[in-house]
Design a protein around this motif. Structure first.
Motif, PDB file in Angstrom:
ATOM      1  N   ALA A   1       4.312   6.956 -57.470  1.00  0.00           N
ATOM      2  CA  ALA A   1       4.147   8.139 -58.319  1.00  0.00           C
ATOM      3  C   ALA A   1       3.525   9.292 -57.526  1.00  0.00           C
ATOM      4  CB  ALA A   1       3.285   7.798 -59.526  1.00  0.00           C
ATOM      5  N   ALA A   2       2.561   8.975 -56.669  1.00  0.00           N
ATOM      6  CA  ALA A   2       1.932  10.025 -55.849  1.00  0.00           C
ATOM      7  C   ALA A   2       2.929  10.615 -54.861  1.00  0.00           C
ATOM      8  CB  ALA A   2       0.732   9.444 -55.108  1.00  0.00           C
ATOM      9  N   TYR A   3       3.740   9.771 -54.244  1.00  0.00           N
ATOM     10  CA  TYR A   3       4.738  10.262 -53.293  1.00  0.00           C
ATOM     11  C   TYR A   3       5.796  11.110 -54.005  1.00  0.00           C
ATOM     12  CZ  TYR A   3       2.762   6.593 -50.262  1.00  0.00           C
ATOM     13  OH  TYR A   3       1.928   5.786 -49.529  1.00  0.00           O
ATOM     14  N   ARG A   4       6.189  10.661 -55.186  1.00  0.00           N
ATOM     15  CA  ARG A   4       7.192  11.406 -55.947  1.00  0.00           C
ATOM     16  C   ARG A   4       6.667  12.790 -56.331  1.00  0.00           C
ATOM     17  NH1 ARG A   4       8.305   7.580 -58.911  1.00  0.00           N
ATOM     18  NH2 ARG A   4       6.901   7.981 -60.656  1.00  0.00           N
TER      19      ARG A   4
ATOM     20  N   SER B   1      -0.010  23.010 -45.771  1.00  0.00           N
ATOM     21  CA  SER B   1       1.377  23.206 -45.390  1.00  0.00           C
ATOM     22  C   SER B   1       2.296  22.856 -46.548  1.00  0.00           C
ATOM     23  CB  SER B   1       1.702  22.315 -44.180  1.00  0.00           C
ATOM     24  OG  SER B   1       3.095  22.254 -43.971  1.00  0.00           O
ATOM     25  N   ARG B   2       3.360  23.614 -46.687  1.00  0.00           N
ATOM     26  CA  ARG B   2       4.309  23.360 -47.770  1.00  0.00           C
ATOM     27  C   ARG B   2       5.213  22.185 -47.454  1.00  0.00           C
ATOM     28  NH1 ARG B   2       4.800  27.473 -51.422  1.00  0.00           N
ATOM     29  NH2 ARG B   2       6.926  26.843 -51.923  1.00  0.00           N
ATOM     30  N   HIS B   3       5.255  21.738 -46.195  1.00  0.00           N
ATOM     31  CA  HIS B   3       6.226  20.695 -45.852  1.00  0.00           C
ATOM     32  C   HIS B   3       5.609  19.332 -45.570  1.00  0.00           C
ATOM     33  CE1 HIS B   3       5.002  22.067 -41.855  1.00  0.00           C
ATOM     34  NE2 HIS B   3       5.517  20.979 -41.353  1.00  0.00           N
ATOM     35  N   VAL B   4       4.330  19.243 -45.275  1.00  0.00           N
ATOM     36  CA  VAL B   4       3.677  17.945 -45.039  1.00  0.00           C
ATOM     37  C   VAL B   4       2.546  17.770 -46.043  1.00  0.00           C
ATOM     38  CG1 VAL B   4       2.403  16.494 -43.421  1.00  0.00           C
ATOM     39  CG2 VAL B   4       4.250  17.964 -42.574  1.00  0.00           C
ATOM     40  N   ALA B   5       2.632  16.720 -46.843  1.00  0.00           N
ATOM     41  CA  ALA B   5       1.585  16.416 -47.827  1.00  0.00           C
ATOM     42  C   ALA B   5       0.711  15.292 -47.301  1.00  0.00           C
ATOM     43  CB  ALA B   5       2.216  16.021 -49.155  1.00  0.00           C
ATOM     44  N   ILE B   6      -0.565  15.297 -47.699  1.00  0.00           N
ATOM     45  CA  ILE B   6      -1.526  14.284 -47.262  1.00  0.00           C
ATOM     46  C   ILE B   6      -1.977  13.476 -48.478  1.00  0.00           C
ATOM     47  CG2 ILE B   6      -3.650  13.808 -46.012  1.00  0.00           C
ATOM     48  CD1 ILE B   6      -1.481  15.344 -44.393  1.00  0.00           C
ATOM     49  N   VAL B   7      -1.827  12.154 -48.380  1.00  0.00           N
ATOM     50  CA  VAL B   7      -2.287  11.236 -49.417  1.00  0.00           C
ATOM     51  C   VAL B   7      -3.287  10.288 -48.777  1.00  0.00           C
ATOM     52  CG1 VAL B   7      -1.604   9.384 -51.001  1.00  0.00           C
ATOM     53  CG2 VAL B   7      -0.126  11.373 -50.717  1.00  0.00           C
ATOM     54  N   THR B   8      -4.371   9.996 -49.484  1.00  0.00           N
ATOM     55  CA  THR B   8      -5.316   8.979 -49.026  1.00  0.00           C
ATOM     56  C   THR B   8      -5.682   8.109 -50.230  1.00  0.00           C
ATOM     57  OG1 THR B   8      -7.367   8.608 -47.785  1.00  0.00           O
ATOM     58  CG2 THR B   8      -7.356  10.475 -49.306  1.00  0.00           C
TER      59      THR B   8
ATOM     60  N   ILE C   1      -5.334  17.544 -50.711  1.00  0.00           N
ATOM     61  CA  ILE C   1      -5.274  16.108 -50.433  1.00  0.00           C
ATOM     62  C   ILE C   1      -5.281  15.323 -51.751  1.00  0.00           C
ATOM     63  CG2 ILE C   1      -6.436  14.153 -49.331  1.00  0.00           C
ATOM     64  CD1 ILE C   1      -7.678  16.217 -47.376  1.00  0.00           C
ATOM     65  N   THR C   2      -4.389  14.365 -51.867  1.00  0.00           N
ATOM     66  CA  THR C   2      -4.320  13.501 -53.049  1.00  0.00           C
ATOM     67  C   THR C   2      -4.964  12.158 -52.732  1.00  0.00           C
ATOM     68  OG1 THR C   2      -2.265  14.522 -53.807  1.00  0.00           O
ATOM     69  CG2 THR C   2      -2.779  12.330 -54.670  1.00  0.00           C
ATOM     70  N   ALA C   3      -5.808  11.651 -53.624  1.00  0.00           N
ATOM     71  CA  ALA C   3      -6.444  10.341 -53.444  1.00  0.00           C
ATOM     72  C   ALA C   3      -5.959   9.381 -54.524  1.00  0.00           C
ATOM     73  CB  ALA C   3      -7.960  10.461 -53.495  1.00  0.00           C
ATOM     74  N   VAL C   4      -5.373   8.283 -54.111  1.00  0.00           N
ATOM     75  CA  VAL C   4      -4.915   7.245 -55.036  1.00  0.00           C
ATOM     76  C   VAL C   4      -6.083   6.289 -55.294  1.00  0.00           C
ATOM     77  CG1 VAL C   4      -3.341   5.302 -55.311  1.00  0.00           C
ATOM     78  CG2 VAL C   4      -2.527   7.439 -54.281  1.00  0.00           C
ATOM     79  N   PRO C   5      -6.430   6.043 -56.558  1.00  0.00           N
ATOM     80  CA  PRO C   5      -7.628   5.239 -56.835  1.00  0.00           C
ATOM     81  C   PRO C   5      -7.420   3.739 -56.692  1.00  0.00           C
ATOM     82  CG  PRO C   5      -6.617   5.936 -58.892  1.00  0.00           C
ATOM     83  CD  PRO C   5      -5.833   6.602 -57.789  1.00  0.00           C
ATOM     84  N   LEU C   6      -8.421   3.068 -56.104  1.00  0.00           N
ATOM     85  CA  LEU C   6      -8.498   1.623 -56.191  1.00  0.00           C
ATOM     86  C   LEU C   6      -9.103   1.264 -57.544  1.00  0.00           C
ATOM     87  CD1 LEU C   6      -8.350   2.168 -53.025  1.00  0.00           C
ATOM     88  CD2 LEU C   6      -9.442  -0.073 -52.800  1.00  0.00           C
ATOM     89  N   THR C   7      -9.179  -0.028 -57.836  1.00  0.00           N
ATOM     90  CA  THR C   7      -9.650  -0.485 -59.142  1.00  0.00           C
ATOM     91  C   THR C   7     -10.868  -1.377 -58.995  1.00  0.00           C
ATOM     92  OG1 THR C   7      -7.409  -0.398 -60.047  1.00  0.00           O
ATOM     93  CG2 THR C   7      -9.010  -1.752 -61.244  1.00  0.00           C
TER      94      THR C   7
ATOM     95  N   ILE D   1       5.352  13.055 -45.856  1.00  0.00           N
ATOM     96  CA  ILE D   1       4.032  12.681 -46.381  1.00  0.00           C
ATOM     97  C   ILE D   1       3.317  11.807 -45.357  1.00  0.00           C
ATOM     98  CG2 ILE D   1       2.783  11.439 -48.210  1.00  0.00           C
ATOM     99  CD1 ILE D   1       5.262  11.996 -50.025  1.00  0.00           C
ATOM    100  N   VAL D   2       2.047  12.114 -45.116  1.00  0.00           N
ATOM    101  CA  VAL D   2       1.176  11.232 -44.335  1.00  0.00           C
ATOM    102  C   VAL D   2       0.255  10.525 -45.325  1.00  0.00           C
ATOM    103  CG1 VAL D   2      -0.513  11.043 -42.481  1.00  0.00           C
ATOM    104  CG2 VAL D   2       1.237  12.839 -42.396  1.00  0.00           C
ATOM    105  N   SER D   3       0.290   9.196 -45.325  1.00  0.00           N
ATOM    106  CA  SER D   3      -0.498   8.402 -46.263  1.00  0.00           C
ATOM    107  C   SER D   3      -1.514   7.589 -45.471  1.00  0.00           C
ATOM    108  CB  SER D   3       0.439   7.478 -47.062  1.00  0.00           C
ATOM    109  OG  SER D   3      -0.157   6.978 -48.230  1.00  0.00           O
ATOM    110  N   LEU D   4      -2.792   7.962 -45.598  1.00  0.00           N
ATOM    111  CA  LEU D   4      -3.872   7.433 -44.751  1.00  0.00           C
ATOM    112  C   LEU D   4      -4.811   6.554 -45.567  1.00  0.00           C
ATOM    113  CD1 LEU D   4      -4.514  10.941 -43.289  1.00  0.00           C
ATOM    114  CD2 LEU D   4      -3.657   9.047 -41.919  1.00  0.00           C
ATOM    115  N   HIS D   5      -5.078   5.325 -45.069  1.00  0.00           N
ATOM    116  CA  HIS D   5      -5.823   4.393 -45.917  1.00  0.00           C
ATOM    117  C   HIS D   5      -6.877   3.581 -45.184  1.00  0.00           C
ATOM    118  CE1 HIS D   5      -3.318   5.718 -49.058  1.00  0.00           C
ATOM    119  NE2 HIS D   5      -2.258   5.508 -48.307  1.00  0.00           N
ATOM    120  N   LEU D   6      -7.756   2.984 -46.018  1.00  0.00           N
ATOM    121  CA  LEU D   6      -8.823   2.168 -45.474  1.00  0.00           C
ATOM    122  C   LEU D   6      -8.256   0.967 -44.737  1.00  0.00           C
ATOM    123  CD1 LEU D   6     -10.676   0.006 -48.146  1.00  0.00           C
ATOM    124  CD2 LEU D   6      -8.410   0.980 -48.543  1.00  0.00           C
TER     125      LEU D   6
END
Length: 281
Positions: free
Chosen positions: A72-75, A2-9, A25-31, A85-90
């Motif tokens: 940065a991912a949200y931007r 969808s052009r209007h809802v982004a998914i981040v995990t 889907i965008t994945a933000v890395p842990l360290t 944006i829906v941001s889904l996490h562990l």
């Protein structure tokens, strides 16, 4: 997507790269901190390198992404045209990742709904997929969140580890539980329960524990439509055998994913991990 809802995990979802690309889907890395090196999970350190380090008893710790990385991912999502944006996490019970995402969401250019799924690995990945598929179908921000929450509510995760020592060192399981396992020389089966890692059963041998894991997963899957993921760390043969048995035993199986966990989860479970996620459709 969808052009209007982004998914981040985050990187502990362990979604296949091609799946993430297909659904946007965008994945933000842990360290992972190995000695004095801070390395991004999934890109700068492999599961195999992590397993070798653990076997050599090198010090390994993990840390959450910073709020700035989430910002940065949200931007980037907003600049690409997302209006939500829906941001889904562990699970917030085992990581501060959710808290970091909440901090970043307050300053985002568009509304961000941060969800503690209470899950990890493909239990989290299946939630991200459900949310992305809803967004692709034109669902609203609320509908994409609801799809993830519904998937999380029905999903179960079980796993076997050769030893509880790694979970104890990382503070992911109580010292009393770890001591009990060592004292009785049993092989532990664990589950995610309320977002926490809990001891499910104690079995006398590794082979019996893995057979029991198969039984539990098959029973939980039942006969309805279900997705399953099998995870391992430095135990590919175990994983393939379990996957093959589940293909035979689960009549409603839709998708079956087999993958090695990344370094962040591997650091807390140790080599020999064998896990299974059951996620009804």
């Amino acid at each position: 997507m969808s052009r209007h809802v982004a998914i981040v995990t985050d990187s502990t979802a362990y979604l296949p790269p091609e799946t993430m690309e297909r659904h946007g889907i965008t994945a933000v890395p842990l360290t992972v901190v190995l000695g004095d090196q801070a390395l991004e999970d999934g890109t700068e350190i492999s599961a195999r390198s992590l397993a070798v380090a653990l076997q050599k008893r090198r010090p390994v710790t993990t840390s959450r992404p910073s709020p700035e990385v989430f910002a940065a991912a949200y931007r980037a999502a907003a600049e690409a045209g997302a209006t939500g944006i829906v941001s889904l996490h562990l699970s917030a019970e085992i990581s501060g990742t959710y808290d970091a995402a909440l901090l970043a969401a307050k300053e985002a250019l568009v509304p961000v709904r941060v969800v503690d799924t209470g899950m990890v690995a493909m239990a989290l990945g299946f939630c991200a997929l459900a949310s992305a598929e809803t967004a692709e179908a034109g669902g609203s921000l609320d509908e994409a969140v609801a799809a993830a929450e519904k998937r999380a509510a029905g999903t179960s995760a079980y796993f076997y580890v050769d030893t509880l020592d790694y979970l104890r060192r990382g503070g992911r399981i109580g010292a009393a539980q770890a001591l009990l396992g060592s004292a009785l020389a049993v092989k532990p089966l664990l589950q995610l329960d309320g977002g926490r890692i809990e001891l499910l059963e104690k079995v006398r041998t590794a082979s019996k524990a893995i057979a029991r894991l198969e039984e539990i997963v098959a029973e939980r899957a039942g006969s309805g439509r279900v997705d399953i993921a099998v995870h391992h760390l430095a135990a590919p043969e175990r994983a393939e055998r379990l996957a093959e048995r589940l293909r035979e035993r689960v009549p409603g199986l839709v998708d079956l994913h087999v993958s090695e966990v990344g370094a962040v989860i591997g650091a807390h479970t140790g080599p020999g991990l064998l896990g299974a996620v059951v996620s009804p459709r």
